[in-house]
Motif scaffolding. Structure first.
Motif, mmCIF file in Angstrom:
data_model
loop_
_atom_site.group_PDB
_atom_site.id
_atom_site.type_symbol
_atom_site.label_atom_id
_atom_site.label_comp_id
_atom_site.label_asym_id
_atom_site.label_seq_id
_atom_site.Cartn_x
_atom_site.Cartn_y
_atom_site.Cartn_z
ATOM 1 N N LYS A 142 -8.111 6.793 -8.732
ATOM 2 C CA LYS A 142 -8.636 7.697 -7.724
ATOM 3 C C LYS A 142 -7.840 7.534 -6.429
ATOM 4 C CE LYS A 142 -13.261 6.966 -9.648
ATOM 5 N NZ LYS A 142 -14.650 6.541 -9.350
ATOM 6 N N ALA A 143 -7.956 8.501 -5.569
ATOM 7 C CA ALA A 143 -7.237 8.438 -4.291
ATOM 8 C C ALA A 143 -7.611 7.177 -3.512
ATOM 9 C CB ALA A 143 -7.529 9.687 -3.468
ATOM 10 N N GLU A 144 -8.859 6.774 -3.630
ATOM 11 C CA GLU A 144 -9.314 5.588 -2.892
ATOM 12 C C GLU A 144 -8.774 4.280 -3.452
ATOM 13 O OE1 GLU A 144 -11.187 8.080 -4.082
ATOM 14 O OE2 GLU A 144 -13.076 7.338 -4.938
ATOM 15 N N ASP A 145 -8.065 4.338 -4.568
ATOM 16 C CA ASP A 145 -7.406 3.145 -5.105
ATOM 17 C C ASP A 145 -6.038 2.923 -4.446
ATOM 18 O OD1 ASP A 145 -8.628 4.121 -8.325
ATOM 19 O OD2 ASP A 145 -9.433 2.527 -7.029
ATOM 20 N N THR A 146 -5.614 3.858 -3.631
ATOM 21 C CA THR A 146 -4.334 3.722 -2.944
ATOM 22 C C THR A 146 -4.350 2.516 -2.025
ATOM 23 O OG1 THR A 146 -3.857 6.089 -3.026
ATOM 24 C CG2 THR A 146 -2.766 4.807 -1.295
ATOM 25 N N ALA A 147 -3.402 1.614 -2.228
ATOM 26 C CA ALA A 147 -3.352 0.375 -1.458
ATOM 27 C C ALA A 147 -2.135 -0.440 -1.872
ATOM 28 C CB ALA A 147 -4.614 -0.448 -1.681
ATOM 29 N N ALA B 61 -5.744 -1.457 1.809
ATOM 30 C CA ALA B 61 -5.392 -0.097 2.213
ATOM 31 C C ALA B 61 -5.116 -0.090 3.709
ATOM 32 C CB ALA B 61 -6.531 0.855 1.867
ATOM 33 N N PRO B 62 -4.344 0.873 4.180
ATOM 34 C CA PRO B 62 -4.043 0.955 5.616
ATOM 35 C C PRO B 62 -5.314 0.988 6.452
ATOM 36 C CG PRO B 62 -2.637 2.438 4.403
ATOM 37 C CD PRO B 62 -3.637 1.913 3.422
ATOM 38 N N GLY B 63 -5.371 0.131 7.447
ATOM 39 C CA GLY B 63 -6.513 0.111 8.331
ATOM 40 C C GLY B 63 -7.751 -0.566 7.787
ATOM 41 N N LYS B 64 -7.620 -1.143 6.602
ATOM 42 C CA LYS B 64 -8.773 -1.804 5.983
ATOM 43 C C LYS B 64 -8.463 -3.266 5.690
ATOM 44 C CE LYS B 64 -10.815 2.288 3.832
ATOM 45 N NZ LYS B 64 -11.381 2.857 2.582
ATOM 46 N N GLU B 65 -9.522 -4.043 5.476
ATOM 47 C CA GLU B 65 -9.342 -5.442 5.145
ATOM 48 C C GLU B 65 -8.949 -5.598 3.680
ATOM 49 O OE1 GLU B 65 -12.570 -7.346 8.307
ATOM 50 O OE2 GLU B 65 -12.871 -7.558 6.156
ATOM 51 N N ARG B 66 -8.287 -6.704 3.408
ATOM 52 C CA ARG B 66 -7.930 -7.013 2.030
ATOM 53 C C ARG B 66 -9.209 -7.315 1.250
ATOM 54 N NH1 ARG B 66 -2.806 -10.850 0.888
ATOM 55 N NH2 ARG B 66 -2.060 -9.370 2.463
ATOM 56 N N GLU B 67 -9.285 -6.803 0.011
ATOM 57 C CA GLU B 67 -10.476 -6.996 -0.799
ATOM 58 C C GLU B 67 -10.134 -7.425 -2.209
ATOM 59 O OE1 GLU B 67 -12.616 -3.337 -1.237
ATOM 60 O OE2 GLU B 67 -10.923 -2.273 -2.129
ATOM 61 N N GLY B 68 -11.040 -8.160 -2.821
ATOM 62 C CA GLY B 68 -10.849 -8.584 -4.187
ATOM 63 C C GLY B 68 -11.089 -7.440 -5.155
#
Length: 123
Positions: free
Chosen positions: A84-89, A38-45
């Motif tokens: 969910k909105a937090e799945d945006t990436a 996600a913007p401004g965040k690290e890549r995650e599994g």
């Protein structure tokens, strides 16, 4: 070198579903996974699958996302439900062609990466 191409991203409303696909140019004998950033965040599994079919999921997506692999088509999928909105990436496909990794949701385990497909969850 194996090439990975993702598809299936898009704009979806909260609670909706999407199915991501990843086409590999060659057969993957080892592990494959989906990651997101996600913007401004690290890549995650997000999810991973091994050659024996065993799967791993991040806690945030358990019960909502399902990873699967179609060996005949060298394809990897991610079925995403109840988004969910937090799945945006940006979602990326990753592979380790000849090896089964020990930490399937860790970025450093994978060598081959796709270019990504954008998923936006918004009303």
């Amino acid at each position: 070198q194996v090439q990975l191409v993702e598809s299936g991203g898009g704009l979806v409303q909260p609670g909706g579903s999407l199915r991501l696909s990843c086409a590999a140019s060659e057969y993957i004998y080892g592990s494959m996974g989906w990651f997101r950033q996600a913007p401004g965040k690290e890549r995650e599994g997000v999810a991973a699958i091994d050659s024996d079919g065993s799967t791993s999921y991040a806690d945030s997506v358990k019960g909502r996302f399902t990873i699967s692999k179609e060996y005949a088509k060298n394809s990897l999928y991610l079925q995403m439900n109840n988004l969910k909105a937090e799945d945006t990436a940006m979602y990326y496909c990753a592979a380790r062609r000849f090896r089964r990794v020990s930490r399937p949701l860790e970025i450093y385990e994978y060598i081959r990466w796709g270019q990504g497909t954008q998923v936006t969850v918004s009303s």
